[in-house]
Design a protein around this motif. Structure first.
Motif, PDB file in Angstrom:
ATOM      1  N   ARG A 101      34.408 -66.779  18.281  1.00  0.00           N
ATOM      2  CA  ARG A 101      35.831 -66.988  18.408  1.00  0.00           C
ATOM      3  C   ARG A 101      35.643 -68.519  19.222  1.00  0.00           C
ATOM      4  O   ARG A 101      36.912 -69.254  18.663  1.00  0.00           O
ATOM      5  N   CYS A 108      35.096 -71.424  16.712  1.00  0.00           N
ATOM      6  CA  CYS A 108      36.226 -71.520  15.670  1.00  0.00           C
ATOM      7  C   CYS A 108      37.603 -72.365  16.662  1.00  0.00           C
ATOM      8  O   CYS A 108      38.086 -73.119  15.839  1.00  0.00           O
ATOM      9  N   GLU A 163      36.479 -75.936  16.984  1.00  0.00           N
ATOM     10  CA  GLU A 163      36.556 -76.517  15.790  1.00  0.00           C
ATOM     11  C   GLU A 163      37.722 -77.050  15.235  1.00  0.00           C
ATOM     12  O   GLU A 163      38.138 -77.924  14.199  1.00  0.00           O
ATOM     13  N   GLU A 210      40.088 -71.149  11.129  1.00  0.00           N
ATOM     14  CA  GLU A 210      39.270 -70.123  10.464  1.00  0.00           C
ATOM     15  C   GLU A 210      39.141 -68.736  11.125  1.00  0.00           C
ATOM     16  O   GLU A 210      38.991 -68.979  12.514  1.00  0.00           O
ATOM     17  N   TRP A 230      37.495 -65.708  12.953  1.00  0.00           N
ATOM     18  CA  TRP A 230      36.176 -65.904  13.440  1.00  0.00           C
ATOM     19  C   TRP A 230      35.246 -64.911  12.418  1.00  0.00           C
ATOM     20  O   TRP A 230      33.913 -65.160  12.252  1.00  0.00           O
ATOM     21  N   LYS A 265      33.593 -66.803   9.708  1.00  0.00           N
ATOM     22  CA  LYS A 265      32.313 -67.679  10.228  1.00  0.00           C
ATOM     23  C   LYS A 265      31.046 -66.693  10.371  1.00  0.00           C
ATOM     24  O   LYS A 265      29.946 -67.300   9.807  1.00  0.00           O
TER      25      LYS A 265
END
Length: 265
Positions: free
Chosen positions: A112, A115, A118, A122, A124, A127
């Protein structure tokens, strides 16, 4: 008994779950502030991969241990991630996580947070799914052999990552420098190496195991990278605050290095 043999014997008592509790739960894994060590490590990696320069088919993670946090930003830029570790118990822990088995360490707070920093919005879970799908091989490794995987990696990796491994398995600075050169052979010419490691640490605990570490200074890391033929691109350091000195080690700080292997003439 040689000091390297003594190290190997000590690692027979390594407890992956104790190591994870000591280093990847609060207070060290506190995401309430960027001033804590785990968010600092994650941001170093996220910012470096965000440049888009480090990408390709294969990334090899040297000495993965029982952790996956170091791969969270990398997994967006490589088709295949190869995790490695000397210890079967760590490879088994990674395999259980990759297969989604119940009872494994909960990495969701780390995912989390990555994400969030970044900043792509997105979920989590996406990913997590991507990393599990790209973590295709989990191999044994011995960084003290000239061919750490037992044979050359074919084709060589496009990038190499190693977090808190080489200094923790080397009896002295010379062995650390040799191990860095050995793992560098896994990397293609022009490939990138990302290292996270401990500064000024002489031991750490993992359950019943009290494991020696070669104490590194920043200049030791820079010298070893140059001696292994790498060009240093970025170097950052973090001083461990008193609140995070919990007795599970005596680490003074953490370094992050981004280096590049030269292209062959």
């Amino acid at each position: 008994m040689s000091s390297l043999a003594a190290l190997r014997e000590g690692y027979e008592r390594f407890d992956p779950r104790a190591y994870l509790r000591n280093n990847y739960l609060p207070p060290r894994a506190d995401f309430s502030s960027e001033e804590f060590v785990v968010p600092w490590k994650l941001r170093c990696l996220a910012e470096t991969f965000a440049s888009g320069e480090i990408r390709g088919h294969t990334l090899i993670d040297v000495g993965s241990g029982p952790t996956i946090y170091q791969l969270l930003s990398a997994c967006d830029h490589f088709e295949e991630i190869v995790a490695t570790d000397y210890l079967a118990v760590n490879r088994e822990e990674l395999g259980r996580w990759a297969r989604g088995e119940p009872g494994t360490f909960d990495w969701s707070p780390f995912i989390r947070h990555v994400c969030k920093i970044e900043g792509r919005g997105e979920p989590w879970q996406e990913k997590e799914r991507r990393l599990r799908g790209r973590l295709r091989r989990i191999l044994p490794i011995d960084v003290h052999r000239p061919h750490p995987l037992g044979a050359p990696l074919r084709p060589p990796a496009d990038a190499l990552l190693s977090a808190f491994c080489l200094e923790a398995v080397s009896p002295d600075l010379d062995a650390f420098a040799r191990a860095l050169a050995h793992v560098g052979s896994l990397l293609r010419p022009g490939g990138h190496a990302l290292l996270l490691g401990a500064l000024g640490e002489s031991f750490y605990l993992a359950g019943a195991a009290r494991l020696p570490v070669v104490p590194l200074g920043e200049d030791d890391v820079r010298s070893a990278l140059a001696g292994a033929g790498f060009a240093l691109r970025d170097f950052r350091s973090y001083a461990m605050p008193p609140a995070l000195r919990t007795g599970v080690d005596d680490v003074d700080g953490v370094f992050f290095a981004h280096a590049q292997k030269p292209l062959e003439a």
